[in-house]
Design a protein around this motif. Structure first.
Motif, short mmCIF file in Angstrom:
data_model
loop_
_atom_site.label_atom_id
_atom_site.label_comp_id
_atom_site.label_asym_id
_atom_site.label_seq_id
_atom_site.Cartn_x
_atom_site.Cartn_y
_atom_site.Cartn_z
N UNK A 1 1.61 -6.20 -6.21
CA UNK A 1 0.44 -5.47 -6.42
C UNK A 1 0.51 -4.00 -5.64
N UNK A 2 0.80 -2.83 -6.24
CA UNK A 2 0.87 -1.66 -5.48
C UNK A 2 -0.64 -0.87 -5.25
N UNK A 3 -1.09 -0.86 -4.17
CA UNK A 3 -2.52 -0.23 -3.91
C UNK A 3 -1.97 1.28 -3.46
N UNK A 4 -2.84 2.05 -4.03
CA UNK A 4 -2.70 3.56 -3.98
C UNK A 4 -3.67 4.16 -2.88
N UNK A 5 -3.51 4.64 -1.69
CA UNK A 5 -4.59 4.99 -0.90
C UNK A 5 -4.48 6.50 -0.45
N UNK A 6 -5.35 7.15 0.08
CA UNK A 6 -5.24 8.76 0.56
C UNK A 6 -4.81 8.59 1.90
N UNK A 7 -4.07 9.96 2.11
CA UNK A 7 -3.21 10.05 3.49
C UNK A 7 -4.28 9.86 4.68
N UNK A 8 -3.69 9.49 5.82
CA UNK A 8 -4.66 9.14 6.85
C UNK A 8 -3.83 9.59 8.06
N UNK A 9 -4.10 11.05 8.36
CA UNK A 9 -3.36 11.84 9.51
C UNK A 9 -4.05 11.26 10.98
N UNK A 10 -3.25 11.44 11.86
CA UNK A 10 -3.79 11.19 13.21
C UNK A 10 -4.70 12.23 13.65
N UNK A 11 -4.91 12.19 15.14
CA UNK A 11 -5.89 13.18 15.69
C UNK A 11 -5.22 14.35 15.88
N UNK A 12 -5.86 15.45 15.87
CA UNK A 12 -5.27 16.72 15.91
C UNK A 12 -4.25 17.30 14.82
N UNK A 13 -4.55 16.60 13.62
CA UNK A 13 -3.37 16.67 12.64
C UNK A 13 -4.14 16.96 11.22
N UNK A 14 -3.61 17.81 10.27
CA UNK A 14 -4.31 17.92 9.14
C UNK A 14 -3.30 17.79 7.93
N UNK B 1 0.84 -1.24 -0.14
CA UNK B 1 -0.03 0.04 -0.18
C UNK B 1 0.99 1.24 0.00
N UNK B 2 0.40 2.11 -0.85
CA UNK B 2 1.16 3.64 -0.93
C UNK B 2 0.35 4.71 -0.90
N UNK B 3 0.58 5.46 0.18
CA UNK B 3 -0.46 6.73 0.24
C UNK B 3 -0.10 7.54 -0.80
N UNK B 4 -0.98 8.07 -1.38
CA UNK B 4 -0.93 8.59 -2.63
C UNK B 4 -2.07 9.44 -2.99
N UNK B 5 -2.27 10.69 -2.54
CA UNK B 5 -3.58 11.42 -2.51
C UNK B 5 -4.02 11.59 -3.92
N UNK B 6 -3.06 11.78 -4.74
CA UNK B 6 -3.30 11.76 -6.39
C UNK B 6 -3.84 10.52 -6.78
N UNK B 7 -3.24 9.47 -6.31
CA UNK B 7 -3.61 8.10 -7.34
C UNK B 7 -4.39 7.08 -6.37
N UNK B 8 -4.99 8.06 -5.23
CA UNK B 8 -5.64 7.24 -4.38
C UNK B 8 -7.01 6.52 -5.06
#
Length: 996
Positions: free
Chosen positions: A922-935, A884-891
């Motif tokens: 297989x590379x899966x692109x996913x959006x970023x997932x920030x923790x609490x109190x983060x953006x 899994x690769x976090x990539x907001x663009x390829x999510x």
């Protein structure tokens, strides 16, 4: 002793003087008188008389001193050299003149020939006196003979057996008398008076039973002593007896004998040989006090003669050894008879023991012998001997009967040990037996069949069919001629090749044997296989000085010592084993080896009212290591309605057993207990699987109930490898594989279908003969491999590449699914094998090649989800790995890489055999997932204002600043900037970014 004797008839009182009748002078008497006168004148010296005498003596016998020697009787002696019995036409032992006491010589001279020592053999005065008496009475009863004349008469003119004179008519009698005188005078010239007197007394008949002759036997018969020991009264009695031996026999007529003795004593006194006082003293002695007890007198008239069964056997054996008759030719025969043993036998025959006979027709025979020497120490010829007499049918030596089962140890089984290599733990099969070429089927005595049984059990229970089958195997192995020769070597005189058949195994058919022969055969087994002919005689001496006969009874090895020992072991077990066979009575504190036998009437007894198959003969042979005792009990012949057979009550009396018990006791009386027979070095122990032959080694850990141990000849002590347990070869096998992986296996049917299940422990061994079924249900099975190995199964080994597994089936075909891949090679080998052990047959192998095809594989698009890709991989057997690769663009997209190239949405070609080796990344692109109190700020996660920490894991609030509690002393004015309500450009930019 009983002194009641026959009394002489009393004289009737005479009323008047008797008138003496004189015989009329007829022509015959006148001629006799004239001739007699002439003869007397001739004897005196007249010429006419001499002429007549010459004519009378011209044909007189030629005198020979040897003719006057009396033949002695044959003496039979026991094992200790003591006299058993005298036998002969006359029972006689010669003695010399010097052996005779004076009283005996004087008594005979006084009563018979008072001038004996003075005349020349002819006493003319006495003869003349007798002649005148004869003329007066015309009876011619007075002979006037001297001892010498009487010796001549008894030698030449009298039948020594019957006492009958050669010539009895008047004129012939005169001629005979003249010849007697003539020969007497010649004899006196050739020898002396003492010798003549000796010859005379040795020839005389003294009466009594048994035809005894001579003064020595008379002294023994009446007084139980030697002639030299006779006293005056006894001498006078013997001298008086010879005138009328039967009338003056004191055992019969005591009063007559007493009167006659007293007459002799009076004559002795009259002639001056004794005084009046001596005569009166001798007369005062009661004759009955001097006689031996007639009930024990050998040859007495009150019943049977002791030892007669044995004596008859000795006579027959002496004839065989010498070719001469011991009753005619004087011999001294040394035997092996044991008086105690023979007395016990005689008592049994006479009914004087606790042996009960149910009827008078039942007969017996007994033989007791020494195993090591062959010497017979006792013989029972039958109950008939108890009634007296000799040379009767001796049931022990001269009667031949079927021996029954008593032959089994030395016939069937000894030969099986010798020639078939059997052990004592061998298993035999008891089942119906059909005589070849006939419809006859043999049964056991109780009509049952037992199936597979130990050999010891077969002998202990005397089963018939195992013995028959065993002998047939022996015959098949060595031929009947050798079996016949073996039986002949054992002493069976009536066994011939022409008559022999397998029925001999149970002592039946034409097999007949005497009790002596049975004893000899059994003794051979005890004696290590060495046969010594049973015999009674150890030496024969001839009284004429001929060289003695000393028989050679050396042993002949008729079977090996090892086989004889094994056969003896069976007989030991028959006595001491857990069997009800009437032999438990034989058990002693020392080993006894025994066997019984029974024969039946079959249908032959029906005409006598005897039930079909009822027993007629019973045998029991019992041996220690030293002695063998053989007993036969039975009936000579069938008699109508006399129950000449054994019913259950007679059998329960166990007469053979009770006789054997008594005989064993007396045979070993006052002796140390005999040891067991010695086991030869050539006999070894063998442990093997029960019921298998050839004998098979025991499997490690095998159940003990399948194992047995016995003894065997060392040369046969070999064990088969149990791994060679028989599994029949497989003939056909096939294997096929369907496209869906179903493996179908087919074996040829196992040839022995019974092996496909665990064998039962019983079976029916019945047979059909002549269209008739002879049932034999519930017969035991000793052993079956299926009890150890399990049943035979259809087996196969399946190999797929490097993997293999076994298939087992109870049926000859089976279907089984297997996992295979295209291109796989499947090797299948089919065989038969036991279920529990891999003891197997040969195998037949088949190879199957799985087909390999091309596969078109369509790769998922870049929009496919992870779940869709996993399902695709699983369905097609390929391997995928995910990143899994976090990539907001390829999510929400993916990339599938194979061999470094992106293959999303393409179609790839693979082989069935290799598709499983395909690997996809297989590379899966996913959006970023920030923790609490983060953006997300500028494509990355950042903590919100006033927060700090890891924006991925979660941010926490910053702590507030701590105020200074001490007031400032700094006088300078506050220079901190004032809050500006208008955000700066930088702040404005930050906020804008957060909004993006």
């Amino acid at each position: 002793m009983n002194t009641t004797q026959k009394q002489p008839p009393k004289k009737k009182p005479a009323a008047k003087k008797k008138t003496v009748k004189r015989r009329k002078i007829n022509a015959k008497n006148m001629a006799t008188i004239i001739v007699s006168v002439i003869v007397v004148l001739g004897l005196i010296g007249g010429s006419a008389g001499m002429v007549m005498i010459g004519s009378m003596i011209k044909d007189a016998p030629k005198i020979d001193i040897n003719n006057f020697e009396s033949k002695e009787s044959t003496q039979i002696l026991d094992k200790d050299g003591n006299l058993i019995q005298d036998i002969g036409q006359q029972i006689r032992t010669n003695v010399s003149y010097e052996d005779m006491p004076t009283s005996l010589v004087d008594a005979f001279v006084a009563v018979e020939d008072s001038r004996y020592f003075e005349h020349n053999g002819f006493d003319l005065p006495r003869f003349a006196k007798a002649f005148l008496t004869n003329l007066k009475t015309l009876s011619f009863s007075q002979g006037g003979s001297t001892f010498t004349m009487q010796l001549v008469k008894n030698t030449y003119f009298t039948n020594d057996e019957t006492g009958e004179m050669a010539a009895r008519s008047k004129l012939a009698g005169v001629k005979r008398k003249v010849q007697e005188i003539f020969l007497a005078m010649q004899l006196e010239k050739q020898t002396n008076k003492k010798r003549i007197f000796e010859l005379y007394l040795n020839k005389l008949n003294f009466g009594g039973s048994g035809n005894i002759r001579g003064v020595q036997k008379a002294a023994e018969y009446y007084f139980g002593k030697d002639v030299s020991e006779l006293n005056l009264s006894e001498s006078a009695l013997l001298a008086g007896i010879i005138n009328r031996p039967n009338a003056y026999n004191p055992f019969k007529n005591l009063d007559y004998a007493t009167d006659r003795r007293n007459t002799v004593l009076n004559l002795m006194q009259r002639h001056g040989y004794i005084t009046k006082q001596e005569a009166e003293l001798a007369k005062s002695i009661k004759i009955e006090d001097q006689l031996v007890d007639s009930s024990v007198n050998k040859g007495s008239t009150d019943g049977g003669t002791p030892y007669q069964s044995y004596v008859d056997a000795v006579i027959a054996e002496a004839k065989e050894l010498t070719g001469m008759d011991p009753t005619v030719v004087p011999m001294k025969i040394y035997t092996s008879m044991d008086p105690e043993v023979q007395t016990q036998i005689d008592d049994i025959q006479a009914g004087k023991t606790n042996v009960e006979f149910p009827d008078d027709l039942m007969e017996i025979a007994i033989v007791s012998m020494n195993n090591q020497t062959g010497e017979i120490v006792g013989i029972g010829g039958g109950r008939n001997y108890a009634g007296g007499g000799s040379l009767l049918l001796n049931h022990a030596t001269d009667q031949y009967k079927q021996p029954g089962s008593a032959v089994k140890p030395f016939l069937s089984y000894a030969l099986a040990f010798e020639n078939l290599g059997w052990s004592t733990s061998h298993t035999v099969t008891d089942a119906p037996f059909n005589y070849a070429g006939t419809t006859k089927v043999v049964k056991n005595f109780n009509g049952r069949y037992y199936g597979d049984i130990p050999l010891e059990y077969a002998v202990g229970n005397s089963l018939n069919t195992p013995a028959l089958k065993t002998l047939q195997e022996v015959i098949d192995a060595i031929g009947s001629k050798k079996v016949v020769q073996y039986l002949q070597n054992l002493g069976f005189s009536r066994v011939t090749q022409d008559e022999f058949n397998v029925g001999y195994a149970i002592g039946g058919s034409t097999y007949e044997a005497s009790t002596v022969e049975m004893a000899g055969a059994h003794a051979t087994m005890i004696n290590g296989g060495s046969y010594i002919k049973p015999h009674t005689i150890t030496k024969i001496e001839f009284k004429d000085g001929t060289s003695p006969v000393v028989p050679d009874y050396s042993g002949t090895q008729v079977i090996s010592a090892e086989s004889a020992y094994l056969a003896s072991h069976l007989m030991y077990q028959a006595v001491y084993g857990p069997y009800s066979n009437y032999m438990q009575i034989l058990k002693r504190g020392y080993p006894i080896y025994g066997k019984t036998g029974t024969t039946d009437w079959g249908s032959d007894g029906l005409k006598f009212g005897i039930p079909q198959g009822a027993a007629k003969d019973k045998w029991m042979i019992a041996s220690s290591s030293k002695y063998t005792n053989a007993v036969w009990v039975g009936y000579e012949k069938g008699i109508k309605d006399k129950k000449t057979y054994f019913d259950s009550q007679k059998s329960k009396l166990n007469i053979p057993g009770n006789i054997s018990k008594l005989m064993l006791d007396v045979l070993h009386k006052d002796e140390e207990n005999p040891p067991a027979i010695t086991q030869p070095d050539g006999v070894t122990s063998i442990t093997h699987i029960k019921g298998l032959y050839p004998y098979t080694a025991v499997l490690e850990g095998m159940d003990g109930s399948f194992v047995t141990t016995g003894m065997i000849k060392k040369e046969f002590n070999k064990l088969a490898d149990p791994l060679q347990a028989s599994v029949q070869d497989i003939g056909t096998f096939d294997a096929s594989l369907s496209t869906d992986g179903n493996l179908h296996l087919t074996w040829g049917d196992y040839p022995d279908a019974s092996k496909l299940t665990v064998a039962p422990n019983t079976k029916n061994l019945g047979i059909e003969v002549g269209g008739k079924w002879y049932d034999a249900p519930d017969c035991a099975v000793a052993f079956d491999w299926t009890w150890v190995y399990g049943p035979i199964r259809y087996k196969a080994q399946v190999s797929i590449q490097d993997f293999s597994f076994d298939v087992t089936s109870e049926q000859s075909s089976i279907d089984q699914h297997i996992d295979v891949k295209p291109g796989d090679k499947v090797n299948v080998c089919g065989y038969y094998a036991y279920e529990n052990m891999n003891y197997r047959s040969n195998e037949i192998c088949k190879e199957i090649q799985v087909e390999d095809k091309e596969i078109q594989l369509t790769i998922p698009s870049d929009k496919a989800t992870k779940a869709e890709i996993e399902s695709w991989a699983s369905a097609n057997g390929v391997t995928v790995s995910f990143t899994e690769v976090a990539d907001e663009a390829k999510k929400g997209t993916n990339e599938i890489i194979s061999n470094g190239a992106k293959v999303n949405g393409t179609t790839m070609t693979f082989m069935q055999s290799t598709i499983g080796q395909a690997r996809f990344a297989v590379t899966l692109y996913v959006g970023l997932a920030c923790g609490d109190n983060a953006s997300v700020v500028n494509g990355a996660c950042a903590c919100n204002q006033g927060y700090e920490g890891d924006p991925i894991k979660g941010c926490t609030a910053k702590p507030a600043p701590t105020p200074d509690p001490t007031p400032s002393t700094d006088p300078s004015p506050d220079t901190s900037p004032s809050p500006d309500p208008t955000p700066s450009e930088d702040t404005q930019d930050q906020n804008d970014e957060n909004k993006d």
